[in-house]
Design an enzyme around this catalytic site. Structure first.
Site, PDB file in Angstrom:
ATOM      1  N   ARG A   1     -24.696  -9.104  65.190  1.00  0.00           N
ATOM      2  CA  ARG A   1     -25.750 -10.209  65.260  1.00  0.00           C
ATOM      3  C   ARG A   1     -25.843 -10.888  64.110  1.00  0.00           C
ATOM      4  NH1 ARG A   1     -30.474  -6.421  66.595  1.00  0.00           N
ATOM      5  NH2 ARG A   1     -29.604  -5.113  65.643  1.00  0.00           N
TER       6      ARG A   1
ATOM      7  N   ASP B   1     -22.660  -3.608  65.355  1.00  0.00           N
ATOM      8  CA  ASP B   1     -23.290  -5.117  65.213  1.00  0.00           C
ATOM      9  C   ASP B   1     -23.263  -6.368  64.562  1.00  0.00           C
ATOM     10  OD1 ASP B   1     -25.905  -6.624  64.699  1.00  0.00           O
ATOM     11  OD2 ASP B   1     -26.942  -5.177  63.996  1.00  0.00           O
TER      12      ASP B   1
END
Length: 192
Positions: free
Chosen positions: A128, A126
């Protein structure tokens, strides 16, 4: 809000009801990125909030490989009734971008899970960053929220800016996303 440029507000009639939209342009050394907020005009002191990362394949094309599009629709439906906002972040493919996401999908077609596929093309599970969401919450003066999520990383990120109560958003598994949802639960710690 030094790094944000904020657009005007505009009405957005939808199948779920009338919303308003406002764009936040995030400026950094790599250029700029536009994020969208979809909100009800009058939201309560403790609004429903959905922090949603862009997913072109799920949100616009109805992909069954993920739960993104259905989760967004469920959130909009609830928010239209109870008041609140969706912070729609331009972080396609958990932050790896559309081009890389398609390459990861090709690896998933060969049997690799979503995390393995990301790692095989050189990314973390991930990528983000939710910091911009905190700035957006501050803009709307949100100090308390009911966050529609199953992702503990989103909860932890937003707790820096406001009091967060989690409300789950459960999307039914199908034959195409069952493995994906299991990986989110078992490897990413999602509260499913």
């Amino acid at each position: 809000m030094k790094r944000l440029e904020v657009s005007n507000q505009a009405k957005l009639p939808t199948q779920f009801g009338e919303f308003y939209i406002q764009c936040f342009r995030e400026k950094n050394s790599n250029g700029s990125k536009d994020h969208l907020v979809i909100f009800t005009l009058d939201f309560p002191e403790n609004p429903l909030v959905r922090l949603h990362s862009e997913c072109l394949t799920g949100d616009a094309l109805g992909s069954q490989k993920c739960d993104c599009g259905v989760a967004l629709q469920m959130a909009l439906e609830r928010i239209s009734k109870e008041g609140g906002l969706v912070i729609y972040l331009r972080q396609e493919g958990r932050g790896i971008g559309l081009f890389n996401k398609v390459n990861a999908y090709a690896l998933q077609d060969k049997g690799y899970d979503t995390i393995q596929a990301n790692e095989m093309i050189g990314f973390k599970d991930d990528e983000r960053d939710y910091g911009i969401a905190g700035e957006i919450l501050e803009y709307y003066r949100i100090k308390k929220m009911r966050l529609l999520t199953n992702n503990p990383k989103k909860i932890a990120a937003l707790e820096k800016y406001a009091e967060v109560t989690r409300e789950s958003l459960i999307v039914c598994a199908n034959e195409h996303n069952q493995g994906y949802l299991e990986v989110k639960k078992l490897k990413m710690g999602h509260l499913l």
